[in-house]
Design an enzyme around this catalytic site. Structure first.
Site, PDB file in Angstrom:
ATOM      1  N   HIS A   1      12.408  -1.385   6.114  1.00 30.55           N
ATOM      2  CA  HIS A   1      11.162  -0.929   5.495  1.00 30.55           C
ATOM      3  C   HIS A   1      10.566   0.191   6.328  1.00 30.55           C
ATOM      4  O   HIS A   1      10.565   0.136   7.560  1.00 30.55           O
ATOM      5  CB  HIS A   1      10.143  -2.073   5.405  1.00 30.55           C
ATOM      6  CG  HIS A   1       8.802  -1.644   4.873  1.00 30.55           C
ATOM      7  ND1 HIS A   1       7.649  -1.694   5.619  1.00 30.55           N
ATOM      8  CD2 HIS A   1       8.441  -1.136   3.656  1.00 30.55           C
ATOM      9  CE1 HIS A   1       6.637  -1.245   4.897  1.00 30.55           C
ATOM     10  NE2 HIS A   1       7.090  -0.901   3.702  1.00 30.55           N
ATOM     11  N   SER A   2      10.102   1.243   5.647  1.00 25.36           N
ATOM     12  CA  SER A   2       9.334   2.325   6.256  1.00 25.36           C
ATOM     13  C   SER A   2      10.101   2.968   7.413  1.00 25.36           C
ATOM     14  O   SER A   2      11.285   3.275   7.284  1.00 25.36           O
ATOM     15  CB  SER A   2       7.959   1.787   6.682  1.00 25.36           C
ATOM     16  OG  SER A   2       7.056   2.824   6.924  1.00 25.36           O
TER      17      SER A   2
END
Length: 385
Positions: A217-218
């Protein structure tokens, strides 16, 4: 008489438990029931090195790893490894801030062996070398509101008005928001030294558990990309939920405006050396320029110019990005896809809205429709085993 009294007390306690407020951190109370999938848990520290100091030998750069095994048994052929984003730790994959079933549990329900890491210097990851791992804030309440939980209030980009999936108001004082904001912790400002330690310990982890699907994520998307470069035969697929490593630039605080845009990642999508063809020994040998109109709805991107260097090792691993329809990333995630494709990497971009999954911000895997997002991940894995 005694039996009757005990029965009445038990009945009163049962009613009290049933009426308990289990919102946000209140769920820590014993009477609040967990929603997580039944599993077995083990933990390990992988990698690291001894460094002699005045007090003796210290271990630096070891990677914290949790191993979650579904109680009903593993029925998927390859494990999944979860890499958290910036400012958070591996706990982000466990229960959600409003105490629904977490993303790791959804994967356990599908029968995967699940591994969760804390990046080196973050959370339970090693941070002995404080001279290298100079820390900075994870997030403020204001950054979180604007970039993650309530972007519709700031209206920095038109897609923000579609945000509907955060559980709660998304602002400070809401119990779900406060529980979420409490998970943010300091992270290192030295991404170069962190990348080097994650590359070493990450490939060692994969050598121990075998080819795996890496889910990030991210800014956590940095590390699966580096492992795809260093040990591609051990990466079954690279699945990125809103990858934050936009080529050659960073949007500070998940902003979408040009004001918050800074130079970053001189190797394109990483801070440290990756393999290009034609080969280069220094990132300064990459030439690039800003292309495309820059609007709040769709941001311009840096792309290579002149000699186009190919990411030949990274190209050996299948790559997919998933983006929410109301996230800031919907305005610039195309930069990641365009850059990788120009560099010879076959990519897939799944806009969740095209799957009928709408209203998601940057932390979609914590939002109300997270089971559906987990279903898209599972579907992609099954199609690429």
């Amino acid at each position: 008489m005694i039996s009757s009294t005990l029965f009445n007390l038990a009945s009163i306690a049962s009613v009290a438990f049933a009426a308990a407020d289990c919102t946000g951190i209140n769920a820590v109370a014993p009477q609040c029931v967990s929603q997580e999938a039944l599993h077995y848990r083990d933990f390990f520290y992988i990698g690291g090195r001894y460094v002699a100091g005045a007090a003796g030998n210290l271990t630096y750069d070891q990677l914290y790893v949790e191993k979650l095994t579904p109680a009903a048994g593993v029925n998927q052929s390859k494990p999944v490894v979860l890499f958290h984003g910036g400012g958070t730790s591996g706990v982000t994959w466990l229960n959600t801030p409003d105490n629904r079933k977490g993303f790791a549990s959804h994967l356990l329900d599908y029968g995967y062996q699940v591994y969760i890491v804390d990046q080196t210097s973050v959370g339970r990851g090693s941070a002995e070398n404080l001279n290298d791992y100079v820390m900075r804030i994870g997030s403020t309440a204001e950054i979180t509101e604007k970039g993650f939980t309530a972007p519709e209030l700031t209206n920095a980009y038109p897609q923000s008005q579609q945000h509907t999936q955060w559980p709660g108001s998304g602002v400070k004082g809401d119990p779900v928001f406060d529980a979420f904001e409490s998970t943010f912790i300091p992270l290192t400002s030295n991404l170069t030294v962190q990348e080097l330690s994650m590359r070493s310990s990450g490939c060692q982890l994969l050598s121990l558990i075998g080819p795996s699907f890496l889910i990030s994520h991210s800014i956590g998307a940095l590390h699966p990309l580096l492992l795809s470069n260093d040990c591609p035969s051990l990466v079954a697929g690279n699945i990125n939920l809103e990858p934050g490593n936009i080529p050659f630039q960073s949007y500070v605080g998940n902003t979408t405006s040009s004001v918050g845009r800074t130079s970053a990642r001189p190797w394109g999508m990483t801070n440290t050396h990756v393999t290009y063809e034609p080969a280069i020994s220094n990132s300064s040998e990459l030439t690039y320029e800003l292309v495309g109109d820059d609007t709040p709805a769709k941001r311009s991107c840096y792309m290579q110019t002149g000699t186009i260097h190919k990411l030949t090792e990274i190209a050996k691993v299948k790559y997919v990005a998933l983006t929410g329809s109301a996230s800031p990333h919907i305005t610039y995630e195309h930069c990641v896809i365009d850059f990788l494709e120009q560099a010879g990497v076959a990519t897939e971009w799944i806009k969740l809205a095209d799957k009928g999954i709408t209203g998601n911000g940057h932390f979609g895997y914590l939002e109300k429709n997270s089971p559906q997002i987990a279903g898209v991940v599972h579907e992609w894995v099954q199609s690429n085993c």
